[in-house]
Design a protein around this motif. Structure first.
Motif, mmCIF file in Angstrom:
data_model
loop_
_atom_site.group_PDB
_atom_site.id
_atom_site.type_symbol
_atom_site.label_atom_id
_atom_site.label_comp_id
_atom_site.label_asym_id
_atom_site.label_seq_id
_atom_site.Cartn_x
_atom_site.Cartn_y
_atom_site.Cartn_z
ATOM 1 N N UNK A 101 0.822 -1.201 0.000
ATOM 2 C CA UNK A 101 0.000 0.000 0.000
ATOM 3 C C UNK A 101 0.866 1.265 0.000
ATOM 4 N N UNK A 102 2.047 1.185 0.607
ATOM 5 C CA UNK A 102 2.941 2.349 0.657
ATOM 6 C C UNK A 102 3.399 2.799 -0.725
ATOM 7 N N UNK A 103 3.295 1.896 -1.716
ATOM 8 C CA UNK A 103 3.767 2.233 -3.062
ATOM 9 C C UNK A 103 2.644 2.643 -4.014
ATOM 10 N N UNK A 104 1.424 2.611 -3.553
ATOM 11 C CA UNK A 104 0.305 2.746 -4.490
ATOM 12 C C UNK A 104 0.262 4.098 -5.187
ATOM 13 N N UNK A 105 0.854 5.137 -4.596
ATOM 14 C CA UNK A 105 0.863 6.447 -5.236
ATOM 15 C C UNK A 105 2.027 6.607 -6.214
ATOM 16 N N UNK A 106 3.036 5.753 -6.076
ATOM 17 C CA UNK A 106 4.228 5.887 -6.903
ATOM 18 C C UNK A 106 4.257 4.951 -8.114
ATOM 19 N N UNK A 107 3.571 3.818 -8.012
ATOM 20 C CA UNK A 107 3.761 2.763 -9.013
ATOM 21 C C UNK A 107 2.588 2.709 -9.994
ATOM 22 N N UNK A 108 2.883 2.419 -11.251
ATOM 23 C CA UNK A 108 1.865 2.115 -12.260
ATOM 24 C C UNK A 108 1.783 0.589 -12.386
ATOM 25 N N UNK A 109 0.573 0.043 -12.414
ATOM 26 C CA UNK A 109 0.386 -1.417 -12.473
ATOM 27 C C UNK A 109 -0.405 -1.769 -13.727
ATOM 28 N N UNK A 110 0.113 -2.713 -14.492
ATOM 29 C CA UNK A 110 -0.538 -3.124 -15.732
ATOM 30 C C UNK A 110 -0.531 -4.648 -15.861
ATOM 31 N N UNK A 111 -1.666 -5.246 -16.220
ATOM 32 C CA UNK A 111 -1.639 -6.665 -16.612
ATOM 33 C C UNK A 111 -1.105 -6.754 -18.034
ATOM 34 N N UNK A 112 -0.257 -7.727 -18.293
ATOM 35 C CA UNK A 112 0.244 -7.918 -19.659
ATOM 36 C C UNK A 112 -0.678 -8.908 -20.351
ATOM 37 N N UNK A 113 -1.214 -8.549 -21.503
ATOM 38 C CA UNK A 113 -2.224 -9.402 -22.144
ATOM 39 C C UNK A 113 -1.642 -10.713 -22.648
#
Length: 495
Positions: free
Chosen positions: A128-140
């Protein structure tokens, strides 16, 4: 380019320092990142980190870098721009707040420096500490073009090894479509298994690809893959439903899209128990030549595979990945409802409604229900299902068909039975009840070492009470609800 891949590309181009990519396909993801590195830095190279080898850049290991904090420091202090892939960092982030803190430091330091840290894992965990810094993407998962290229390379290798290829263009496409939902490695393995020791490559081998999909589905615990195939001739009566299915046989083809038709979303078959609702789902998959998967809502709620909401959403994501396919949800009212005080049911209902409305995968939902009155109104409105069918007790003509189907299927000569008379005396009997009577009568004949006779059937009928008698009030209630609310699956009426 796939929307998810384009989103990753945009995040890279704007210089986002921390990007998490969710995928099982390390090789394929890293190939994509290599191409992006060539675009951004004009130098196709990646540095890698994993717990076994530490940080490796240009085939040189950084000393002591199996410690992820030291590895992240090395990336921060490297004067050159570039991409670094950290494989399976999730367990280290769970164990150590130092790793999370160092990643937050890296985010601040690397902004604007053309250096990006990629966290690559199949694990959806992130702190949760990283949620403002990180972009998260599923790779298709690989699409039709990638799978098609793989299949053509595979056929070429088969041809060079002396195999004969007897596949037209449509049959080749069937093999490619059958592999949808598999990773490239899984697809390659499926083709290897299907073609192993086969001197002749023909369309019939596609069933091996479906078996590989079955392995994928078994890992989800709540989904069951059905291999048994049925035809319209196995379904007695229900002419309106059959006609509706026949007109949509090509619903998932490119020709239908070019004609301006949207792909069908699904049907809901409601009505009296034992009258062909489940069989209709099985026939749909066979008629349209699609794999059939059954979602077991009892297992979803059992907690064996995790929280019901998470298990349910994961099952639908899995179905999206194996499209095109038919998803069969039996007795949907027992699992997807708005039960008061049950927060899991409410959240599952909300997720399902959104998925039904928004999903773009070629998944057709074949749902059945005995107690339609238990389903929320939101699920029944137009736009969720393409059609709601009411399946009543079979008419006399339909009972004749049902008798003929089951007698033939069990090796009996139908000409030895007065089928119209049997249909007349079984008014109010369901198709499954008729089948069970035939089975019971056959046991009597088998016990006496003789063929089944019509008298055996009449004796069993005389000693049995049909559902129409024991559940008369409930059946009246179902018919009352269906009047003007659902389309009759049968064309004819009782006479």
């Amino acid at each position: 380019m796939n929307p998810s891949m384009e989103a990753i590309r945009q995040s890279i181009l704007v210089g986002q320092p921390l990007i998490q990519i969710l995928s099982y396909e390390e090789k394929r993801v890293e190939g994509f990142l290599l191409r992006m590195a060539e675009q951004v830095h004009k130098a196709p190279a990646l540095a890698h980190w994993d717990i076994n080898h530490g940080l490796v850049k240009e085939n040189h290991s950084v000393p002591e870098s199996r410690d992820p904090v030291i590895a992240i420091d090395a990336v921060i202090n490297d004067p050159e721009p570039g991409f670094t892939v950290f494989r399976d960092l999730g367990p280290e982030m769970r164990r150590s707040g130092r790793v999370v803190r160092k990643l937050r430091d890296a985010y601040k330091i690397l902004k604007g420096k053309r250096k990006i840290i990629f966290l690559l894992s199949s694990d959806e965990y992130f702190p949760q500490d990283l949620k403002k810094e990180i972009d998260i993407f599923p790779f298709p998962l690989p699409g039709i073009d990638e799978l098609g290229a793989l299949f053509e390379r595979f056929l070429e290798s088969m041809r060079r090894s002396g195999r004969q290829i007897q596949l037209n263009e449509a049959e080749r496409r069937d093999f490619v479509i059958a592999a949808q939902g598999l990773t490239l490695d899984e697809a390659y393995k499926a083709y290897m298994k299907a073609f192993h020791n086969q001197p002749l490559i023909t369309a019939g081998l596609v069933k091996g690809i479906h078996e590989e999909k079955k392995q994928l589905i078994m890992k989800e615990n709540v989904l069951e893959y059905f291999t048994q195939r049925f035809t319209l001739d196995d379904l007695g009566g229900l002419d309106n439903l059959k006609d509706w299915l026949q007109k949509r046989r090509r619903a998932f083809t490119d020709a239908a899209r070019e004609f301006g038709l949207e792909k069908p979303r699904g049907f809901l078959c409601m009505g009296v128990s034992g009258c062909g609702k489940s069989l209709s789902a099985k026939v749909t998959a066979s008629l349209w030549k699609l794999p059939l998967f059954r979602l077991d809502m009892n297992l979803v709620y059992s907690g064996m595979a995790g929280s019901p909401e998470l298990v349910f959403s994961r099952a639908l994501q899995t179905m999206d990945s194996v499209a095109p396919a038919v998803l069969w949800i039996d007795e949907i009212e027992s699992g997807i409802s708005d039960k008061q005080g049950d927060s899991s049911s409410s959240r599952i209902l909300g997720y399902f409604l959104t998925w039904m409305q928004e999903h773009t995968s070629e998944i057709f939902v074949a749902a059945t229900a005995n107690r339609i009155d238990l389903l929320p109104a939101e699920l029944l409105r137009r736009g969720r299902f393409d059609q709601i069918f009411f399946i009543d007790l079979p008419t006399r003509r339909e009972r004749e068909e049902i008798f003929s189907i089951h007698l033939k299927a069990k090796g009996n000569d139908v000409s030895h039975f007065n089928v119209p008379q049997l249909a007349q005396i079984t008014k109010g009997w369901s198709g499954s009840e008729i089948e069970q009577v035939i089975i019971s009568a056959m046991y009597e004949a088998f016990n006496e070492n003789r063929p089944l006779s019509e008298d055996d059937l009449l004796v069993i009928f005389g000693n049995s009470v049909p559902l129409a008698t024991t559940m008369e009030e409930q059946i009246k209630k179902i018919r009352s609800w269906a009047h003007n609310r659902a389309v009759r699956a049968s064309k004819d009426v009782e006479y």
